[in-house]
Design an enzyme around this catalytic site. Structure first.
Site, PDB file in Angstrom:
ATOM      1  N   TYR A  22      20.830  32.448 -39.297  1.00 24.64           N
ATOM      2  CA  TYR A  22      20.674  32.732 -40.724  1.00 24.64           C
ATOM      3  C   TYR A  22      19.184  32.770 -41.092  1.00 24.64           C
ATOM      4  CZ  TYR A  22      20.655  31.884 -45.753  1.00 24.64           C
ATOM      5  OH  TYR A  22      20.398  31.955 -47.097  1.00 24.64           O
ATOM      6  N   GLU A  44      25.745  30.477 -53.265  1.00 23.47           N
ATOM      7  CA  GLU A  44      24.902  29.327 -53.635  1.00 23.47           C
ATOM      8  C   GLU A  44      25.663  28.415 -54.595  1.00 23.47           C
ATOM      9  OE1 GLU A  44      22.164  28.392 -52.273  1.00 23.47           O
ATOM     10  OE2 GLU A  44      21.348  30.203 -51.351  1.00 23.47           O
ATOM     11  N   TRP A  52      24.550  23.612 -46.996  1.00 31.60           N
ATOM     12  CA  TRP A  52      24.587  25.057 -46.820  1.00 31.60           C
ATOM     13  C   TRP A  52      25.345  25.438 -45.556  1.00 31.60           C
ATOM     14  CZ3 TRP A  52      24.669  29.053 -49.628  1.00 31.60           C
ATOM     15  CH2 TRP A  52      24.382  30.324 -49.136  1.00 31.60           C
TER      16      TRP A  52
END
Length: 194
Positions: A22, A44, A52
């Site tokens: 990522y 988000e 995350w």
């Protein structure tokens, strides 16, 4: 030239291969596509209160279930869809977040040039460098305030700043990170082209 495996990265991404991928391919690369920005903002928001990595692990399934975050399809999602989603272990099963996903899609459809509007909150080119990465900035607070005023949910200033970082509205790669210079150039160009 060093191999990808031995390159210096931002310290936050070193705990897993998924984080590294990522970081190396997405984080901090400017997005201008409306659908991609909406998807990222919603991801988000899904992350609120979680790590995350949880979102990254569930992201592919979320793309499938949420019609690739298609605004029109999400805006028309029914109560039956919501109840199905709440039973799906591949999703983040939080009623408030899932209800917000539908409502936020409905609201995004009412904003002319959603991409331009979101980018209007980014700081001018060259003014975004920090000696220490903040949790929020005046720009993310302004974005959050405007989104909330428009009725959006799960868009607090910390969520908005994480969104701005990942969407390439700011370059918060560590200066020693191998991605810093490349993303710095991309972010500067994107901010100058607004």
């Amino acid at each position: 030239m060093t191999s990808l495996a031995t390159r210096k990265r931002c310290s936050w991404c070193e705990s897993s291969d998924l984080y590294r991928r990522y970081h190396d391919t997405e984080w901090g690369v400017p997005l201008k596509d409306e659908a991609a920005l909406f998807r990222l903002l919603m991801l988000e928001g899904q992350q609120a209160g979680l790590s995350w990595i949880t979102v990254l692990n569930k992201r592919e399934h979320m793309d499938h279930v949420f019609w690739d975050f298609d605004l029109k399809k999400l805006a028309e999602a029914s109560a039956a869809h919501l109840e199905t989603w709440l039973c799906d272990p591949g999703l983040i099963r939080h009623r408030g977040k899932l209800e917000a996903l539908i409502a936020n899609a409905q609201l995004a459809l009412t904003i002319k040039d959603f991409s331009f509007w979101l980018w209007s909150f980014a700081a001018p080119a060259g003014s975004y460098r920090h000696t220490q990465v903040p949790a929020e900035t005046p720009e993310s607070r302004n974005m959050s305030k405007a989104l909330k005023k428009a009725g959006f949910r799960f868009v607090g200033p910390t969520i908005c700043y994480a969104f701005m970082q990942s969407a390439g509205m700011v370059n918060d790669h560590d200066p020693s990170c191998w991605r810093f210079e490349h993303c710095d150039k991309l972010v500067s160009e994107a901010l100058s082209a607004r």
